[in-house]
Design a protein around this motif. Structure first.
Motif, PDB file in Angstrom:
ATOM      1  N   TYR A 146       1.241  -1.042   0.057  1.00 38.01           N
ATOM      2  CA  TYR A 146       0.207  -0.135  -0.003  1.00 38.01           C
ATOM      3  C   TYR A 146       1.195   1.126  -0.253  1.00 38.01           C
ATOM      4  O   TYR A 146       2.375   1.040   0.602  1.00 38.01           O
ATOM      5  N   THR A 147       0.423   2.501  -0.590  1.00 47.41           N
ATOM      6  CA  THR A 147       1.027   3.272  -0.544  1.00 47.41           C
ATOM      7  C   THR A 147       1.029   4.170   1.155  1.00 47.41           C
ATOM      8  O   THR A 147      -0.385   4.028   0.834  1.00 47.41           O
ATOM      9  N   THR A 148       2.014   5.331   1.097  1.00 46.20           N
ATOM     10  CA  THR A 148       1.617   6.039   2.319  1.00 46.20           C
ATOM     11  C   THR A 148       0.329   6.770   2.437  1.00 46.20           C
ATOM     12  O   THR A 148      -0.566   6.812   3.622  1.00 46.20           O
ATOM     13  N   GLN A 149       0.238   7.595   1.813  1.00 47.64           N
ATOM     14  CA  GLN A 149      -1.697   8.282   1.277  1.00 47.64           C
ATOM     15  C   GLN A 149      -2.689   7.135   2.233  1.00 47.64           C
ATOM     16  O   GLN A 149      -3.338   7.372   2.915  1.00 47.64           O
ATOM     17  N   ASP A 150      -2.915   5.460   2.124  1.00 50.93           N
ATOM     18  CA  ASP A 150      -3.663   4.356   2.274  1.00 50.93           C
ATOM     19  C   ASP A 150      -3.015   4.434   3.587  1.00 50.93           C
ATOM     20  O   ASP A 150      -3.758   2.488   4.013  1.00 50.93           O
ATOM     21  N   SER A 151      -2.541   4.236   4.635  1.00 53.30           N
ATOM     22  CA  SER A 151      -1.680   4.152   5.796  1.00 53.30           C
ATOM     23  C   SER A 151      -3.576   3.921   6.590  1.00 53.30           C
ATOM     24  O   SER A 151      -3.326   2.904   7.868  1.00 53.30           O
ATOM     25  N   LEU A 152      -4.640   5.106   6.736  1.00 52.64           N
ATOM     26  CA  LEU A 152      -5.315   4.280   7.444  1.00 52.64           C
ATOM     27  C   LEU A 152      -6.405   2.793   7.008  1.00 52.64           C
ATOM     28  O   LEU A 152      -6.623   2.137   8.600  1.00 52.64           O
ATOM     29  N   ILE A 153      -6.396   3.079   5.657  1.00 51.96           N
ATOM     30  CA  ILE A 153      -6.721   1.424   5.743  1.00 51.96           C
ATOM     31  C   ILE A 153      -6.066   0.445   6.018  1.00 51.96           C
ATOM     32  O   ILE A 153      -6.052  -0.403   6.420  1.00 51.96           O
ATOM     33  N   ALA A 154      -4.714   0.646   5.859  1.00 55.13           N
ATOM     34  CA  ALA A 154      -3.604  -0.418   6.404  1.00 55.13           C
ATOM     35  C   ALA A 154      -3.836  -0.615   7.756  1.00 55.13           C
ATOM     36  O   ALA A 154      -3.779  -1.808   7.960  1.00 55.13           O
ATOM     37  N   ASN A 155      -4.323   0.333   8.454  1.00 56.22           N
ATOM     38  CA  ASN A 155      -3.975   0.264   9.669  1.00 56.22           C
ATOM     39  C   ASN A 155      -5.723  -0.358  10.051  1.00 56.22           C
ATOM     40  O   ASN A 155      -5.036  -1.698  11.411  1.00 56.22           O
ATOM     41  N   TYR A 156      -6.298  -0.385   9.472  1.00 52.38           N
ATOM     42  CA  TYR A 156      -7.730  -1.665   9.144  1.00 52.38           C
ATOM     43  C   TYR A 156      -7.364  -3.050   8.873  1.00 52.38           C
ATOM     44  O   TYR A 156      -8.170  -3.969  10.147  1.00 52.38           O
ATOM     45  N   VAL A 157      -6.472  -3.069   7.906  1.00 50.59           N
ATOM     46  CA  VAL A 157      -6.165  -4.307   7.772  1.00 50.59           C
ATOM     47  C   VAL A 157      -5.279  -4.968   9.036  1.00 50.59           C
ATOM     48  O   VAL A 157      -4.894  -6.475   9.041  1.00 50.59           O
ATOM     49  N   TYR A 158      -4.100  -4.160   9.665  1.00 49.81           N
ATOM     50  CA  TYR A 158      -2.787  -5.160  10.771  1.00 49.81           C
ATOM     51  C   TYR A 158      -4.343  -5.044  11.798  1.00 49.81           C
ATOM     52  O   TYR A 158      -4.080  -6.403  12.306  1.00 49.81           O
ATOM     53  N   ASN A 159      -5.045  -3.957  11.944  1.00 50.66           N
ATOM     54  CA  ASN A 159      -5.991  -4.706  13.458  1.00 50.66           C
ATOM     55  C   ASN A 159      -6.861  -5.090  12.731  1.00 50.66           C
ATOM     56  O   ASN A 159      -6.449  -6.486  14.201  1.00 50.66           O
ATOM     57  N   LEU A 160      -7.275  -5.897  11.690  1.00 50.97           N
ATOM     58  CA  LEU A 160      -8.453  -6.661  12.175  1.00 50.97           C
ATOM     59  C   LEU A 160      -7.513  -8.043  11.784  1.00 50.97           C
ATOM     60  O   LEU A 160      -7.886  -9.518  12.303  1.00 50.97           O
TER      61      LEU A 160
END
Length: 405
Positions: free
Chosen positions: A225-239
């Protein structure tokens, strides 16, 4: 998986893949602190046999090259699979191959319309074409494409199978892209159309190569993912950490290619790509040896990636806690369907609101009602195609497919 061969081209594409367009819409993502029993039950229902059967079928075609005669057979099979699952809408998205006169099969969209926010979309997808350049005639080249990317398509199909009978707050789309191997052509065309229509895509989740695991290593996820997509990445990590606490997951980058998630982030959408391993991915892709058992050698990994995908899309789309959807046929009737000049909507409850959307999520018309039991809507001004009609009554919200000739 699109593989970049020339170094100069690789450098240009690598730079482009890191450059994301500004988001069209900004969204927040769920914070998960404990497992949802319904999501866990669905994850546990993911079938290795079902995934393997889909990989076996897709890799049984002589090839799935975008320019071969076999690609049309693959398209028809995928459409039939989604129709067997009973989706609200199964549609084809046509696109050209730039600078050629080649006609290829379409992108395939299986749509589960949302009950509360149908104008917001959660999409998961995988490309269904394969590649092997070993020869000049695309109809004779053997390219089974088991890991690249029958494995990803099988994961999407299995997710769709398990979620097809459930309802969601947001609209959920299961997509299969064509012509990925020559430059993400199919997904790029669709994402560009979505951006032009200002379609509100909350997140795109990509599956591309999920079946190969290097001997002696444990199942893990490399997340692109790109840095700009860190919010959705954090969601993936969290889940992932909640449901699979023992599975390593971390960001990484491909040094030799790209995939369809880039089509979405280049058009202003949050998009992400879980991958098998950027340093030890299948060495057999783009050859006649990309087959089950050799290139797809770990079905438990394919199962885990599918479980992760299912959890991500079902949670973000808003799985309704009432479970399996009920049959609404006796409550709402829509006829004639297909329609030409007009369509009638009849309900046992009082009508409150009717919204009509096209396949790109654009609202075509909205009707505010005052408890009437019937309405006639003139459709002669609509373009031919498939529409979603969201019908709000005094007791329920029902989504229906409308075909206009």
């Amino acid at each position: 998986m699109k593989k970049i061969v020339f170094i100069a081209l690789f450098l240009a594409v690598s730079f482009a893949s890191s450059a994301q367009a500004p988001h069209i819409y900004e969204h927040t993502y769920p914070v998960i602190v404990t497992e949802n029993p319904e999501i866990r039950s669905l994850m546990d229902s993911v079938s290795v046999d079902s995934i393997e059967a889909s990989i076996a079928h897709l890799s049984s075609y002589h090839n799935r090259r975008y320019d071969s005669r076999y690609i049309w057979e693959v398209q028809d099979w995928l459409v039939s699979r989604y129709k067997q699952m009973g989706f609200d809408t199964v549609a084809l998205h046509d696109f050209p191959i730039p600078d050629t006169d080649i006609e290829t099969a379409d992108n395939i969209l299986a749509i589960k319309w949302g009950t509360k926010a149908p104008e917001e979309y959660v999409i998961c997808g995988a490309h269904y074409d394969s590649w092997n350049s070993d020869g000049a005639d695309p109809d004779t080249i053997r390219s089974p494409g088991a890991d690249d990317n029958a494995s990803g398509v099988a994961g999407i199909l299995e997710t769709a199978r398990l979620l097809s009978n459930y309802t969601f707050d947001r609209t959920l789309i299961f997509a299969n892209w064509c012509a990925e191997e020559i430059g993400l052509i199919g997904s790029a065309a669709y994402a560009a159309d979505c951006a032009e229509a200002r379609m509100d895509i909350v997140g795109y989740f990509n599956l591309d190569m999920i079946g190969y695991l290097k001997e002696g290593t444990d199942i893990h996820v490399h997340l692109m993912y790109t840095t700009q997509d860190s919010l959705i990445a954090n969601y993936v990590y969290n889940l992932s950490h909640i449901y699979f606490p023992d599975m390593p997951i971390r960001q990484n980058w491909l040094a030799w290619g790209d995939s369809d998630y880039s089509s979405f982030n280049r058009n202003g959408y949050a998009a992400i790509h879980p991958f098998e391993d950027v340093h030890a991915s299948s060495p057999f892709i783009h050859t006649r040896n990309d087959v089950l058992g050799l290139s797809v050698n770990n079905m438990n990994q394919a199962k885990r990636f599918t479980e992760l995908n299912l959890g991500l899309v079902a949670t973000l789309a808003g799985l309704n806690h009432d479970g399996v959807s009920e049959n609404e046929e006796n409550q709402v009737a829509i006829y004639p369907n297909p329609a030409q000049d007009a369509v009638n909507i009849l309900t046992e409850d009082g009508l409150q609101r009717i919204e009509i959307y096209n396949l790109l999520g654009q609202a075509i018309e909205t009707f505010e009602m005052n408890g009437e039991y019937q309405i006639t809507i003139h459709t002669s001004q609509y373009n031919s195609g498939i529409y979603m009609v969201r019908i709000t009554t005094e007791r329920s919200v029902v989504s229906k497919q409308l075909i206009v000739k």
